[in-house]
Design a protein around this motif. Structure first.
Motif, mmCIF file in Angstrom:
data_model
loop_
_atom_site.group_PDB
_atom_site.id
_atom_site.type_symbol
_atom_site.label_atom_id
_atom_site.label_comp_id
_atom_site.label_asym_id
_atom_site.label_seq_id
_atom_site.Cartn_x
_atom_site.Cartn_y
_atom_site.Cartn_z
ATOM 1 N N SER A 89 55.587 45.206 82.422
ATOM 2 C CA SER A 89 56.109 44.543 83.617
ATOM 3 C C SER A 89 56.385 45.574 84.709
ATOM 4 O O SER A 89 56.555 46.767 84.440
ATOM 5 N N THR A 90 56.398 45.098 85.957
ATOM 6 C CA THR A 90 56.694 45.965 87.091
ATOM 7 C C THR A 90 57.963 45.479 87.773
ATOM 8 O O THR A 90 58.465 44.409 87.487
ATOM 9 N N GLY A 91 58.454 46.279 88.690
ATOM 10 C CA GLY A 91 59.643 45.901 89.453
ATOM 11 C C GLY A 91 60.869 46.648 88.973
ATOM 12 O O GLY A 91 60.808 47.489 88.075
ATOM 13 N N SER A 92 61.987 46.330 89.583
ATOM 14 C CA SER A 92 63.258 46.956 89.222
ATOM 15 C C SER A 92 63.610 46.626 87.778
ATOM 16 O O SER A 92 63.254 45.561 87.276
ATOM 17 N N LYS A 93 64.278 47.546 87.109
ATOM 18 C CA LYS A 93 64.625 47.398 85.700
ATOM 19 C C LYS A 93 66.116 47.568 85.497
ATOM 20 O O LYS A 93 66.811 48.128 86.338
ATOM 21 N N THR A 94 66.590 47.084 84.355
ATOM 22 C CA THR A 94 67.987 47.231 83.976
ATOM 23 C C THR A 94 68.071 48.165 82.780
ATOM 24 O O THR A 94 67.338 48.004 81.808
ATOM 25 N N LEU A 95 68.972 49.131 82.869
ATOM 26 C CA LEU A 95 69.229 50.054 81.776
ATOM 27 C C LEU A 95 70.586 49.681 81.190
ATOM 28 O O LEU A 95 71.589 49.645 81.902
ATOM 29 N N ALA A 96 70.599 49.369 79.899
ATOM 30 C CA ALA A 96 71.826 48.946 79.228
ATOM 31 C C ALA A 96 72.880 50.053 79.253
ATOM 32 O O ALA A 96 72.552 51.237 79.394
ATOM 33 N N ALA A 97 74.130 49.654 79.114
ATOM 34 C CA ALA A 97 75.214 50.625 79.020
ATOM 35 C C ALA A 97 74.886 51.648 77.943
ATOM 36 O O ALA A 97 74.439 51.286 76.859
ATOM 37 N N ARG A 98 75.039 52.922 78.265
ATOM 38 C CA ARG A 98 74.750 54.050 77.376
ATOM 39 C C ARG A 98 73.272 54.172 77.018
ATOM 40 O O ARG A 98 72.899 54.911 76.119
ATOM 41 N N GLY A 99 72.401 53.441 77.737
ATOM 42 C CA GLY A 99 70.961 53.538 77.528
ATOM 43 C C GLY A 99 70.391 54.781 78.190
ATOM 44 O O GLY A 99 71.028 55.417 79.031
ATOM 45 N N MET A 100 69.158 55.109 77.794
ATOM 46 C CA MET A 100 68.496 56.303 78.330
ATOM 47 C C MET A 100 67.016 56.019 78.506
ATOM 48 O O MET A 100 66.384 55.422 77.636
ATOM 49 N N CYS A 101 66.465 56.421 79.648
ATOM 50 C CA CYS A 101 65.029 56.260 79.864
ATOM 51 C C CYS A 101 64.493 57.452 80.649
ATOM 52 O O CYS A 101 65.234 58.152 81.323
ATOM 53 N N THR A 102 63.193 57.643 80.518
ATOM 54 C CA THR A 102 62.514 58.679 81.274
ATOM 55 C C THR A 102 61.493 58.023 82.193
ATOM 56 O O THR A 102 60.815 57.076 81.796
ATOM 57 N N ILE A 103 61.420 58.513 83.410
ATOM 58 C CA ILE A 103 60.436 58.050 84.390
ATOM 59 C C ILE A 103 59.418 59.169 84.535
ATOM 60 O O ILE A 103 59.776 60.313 84.844
ATOM 61 N N TRP A 104 58.138 58.845 84.305
ATOM 62 C CA TRP A 104 57.066 59.826 84.449
ATOM 63 C C TRP A 104 56.126 59.351 85.548
ATOM 64 O O TRP A 104 55.706 58.200 85.552
ATOM 65 N N PHE A 105 55.813 60.246 86.476
ATOM 66 C CA PHE A 105 55.020 59.884 87.653
ATOM 67 C C PHE A 105 53.551 60.226 87.455
ATOM 68 O O PHE A 105 53.193 61.361 87.170
ATOM 69 N N VAL A 106 52.713 59.200 87.603
ATOM 70 C CA VAL A 106 51.263 59.346 87.538
ATOM 71 C C VAL A 106 50.745 59.697 88.938
ATOM 72 O O VAL A 106 49.695 60.300 89.078
ATOM 73 N N ALA A 107 51.500 59.335 89.955
ATOM 74 C CA ALA A 107 51.192 59.601 91.364
ATOM 75 C C ALA A 107 52.488 59.427 92.153
ATOM 76 O O ALA A 107 53.494 58.982 91.612
ATOM 77 N N ALA A 108 52.450 59.730 93.427
ATOM 78 C CA ALA A 108 53.650 59.616 94.269
ATOM 79 C C ALA A 108 54.146 58.181 94.385
ATOM 80 O O ALA A 108 55.314 57.944 94.690
ATOM 81 N N ASN A 109 53.263 57.212 94.124
ATOM 82 C CA ASN A 109 53.638 55.803 94.289
ATOM 83 C C ASN A 109 53.513 54.992 93.005
ATOM 84 O O ASN A 109 53.513 53.774 93.035
ATOM 85 N N ASN A 110 53.432 55.667 91.859
ATOM 86 C CA ASN A 110 53.161 54.978 90.607
ATOM 87 C C ASN A 110 53.823 55.728 89.458
ATOM 88 O O ASN A 110 53.554 56.915 89.254
ATOM 89 N N CYS A 111 54.690 55.028 88.704
ATOM 90 C CA CYS A 111 55.378 55.698 87.601
ATOM 91 C C CYS A 111 55.575 54.761 86.423
ATOM 92 O O CYS A 111 55.452 53.544 86.540
ATOM 93 N N TYR A 112 55.878 55.358 85.274
ATOM 94 C CA TYR A 112 56.091 54.638 84.020
ATOM 95 C C TYR A 112 57.474 54.937 83.507
ATOM 96 O O TYR A 112 57.918 56.089 83.528
ATOM 97 N N LEU A 113 58.177 53.897 83.019
ATOM 98 C CA LEU A 113 59.506 54.043 82.459
ATOM 99 C C LEU A 113 59.466 53.709 80.984
ATOM 100 O O LEU A 113 58.848 52.715 80.579
ATOM 101 N N SER A 114 60.127 54.515 80.172
ATOM 102 C CA SER A 114 60.203 54.269 78.749
ATOM 103 C C SER A 114 61.567 54.724 78.268
ATOM 104 O O SER A 114 62.064 55.765 78.699
#
Length: 119
Positions: A89-114
């Protein structure tokens, strides 16, 4: 000493952000918009985090930790597409309390969150 492509160092190896064996922390207690200097850092957040277009380059990464008992929104800024690797899915995301994620950029306008607690 360089032997067969292997470098050995004694002491601390550092760059402009500090010790290369550590991940620098940027603590934010309220809403925050990521800046280029955040590449390679961990943002501990108690407020929403905005990711804007043309701030990061291909290969940059930023880790976000919801350092609070509440959720933190990771806001998709104008002109950038964020993909949740868990469900594509795309768009804004919610990170749960005490959650952790990494954002990796494929380009200046495109990234992946995990990460854990990301929806």
């Amino acid at each position: 000493v360089l032997v067969d492509g292997t470098a050995t160092f004694a002491g601390t190896v550092s760059d402009s952000k500090g010790n290369l064996r550590s991940i620098p922390r940027n603590n934010q207690s309220s809403a925050y918009t990521l800046v280029a200097a955040d590449a390679g850092k961990c943002i501990t957040a108690a407020g929403n985090i905005t990711v804007n277009n043309s701030v990061f380059a291909e290969g940059d990464a930023v880790t976000i930790i919801a350092d609070t008992g509440s959720t933190v929104s990771i806001v998709q800024g104008s002109g950038v597409t964020m993909y949740n690797t868990g469900d594509a899915s795309t768009g804004s995301k919610t990170l749960a309390a005490r959650g952790m994620c990494t954002i990796w950029f494929v380009a200046a306008n495109n990234c992946y969150l995990s990460g854990a607690g990301l929806s």
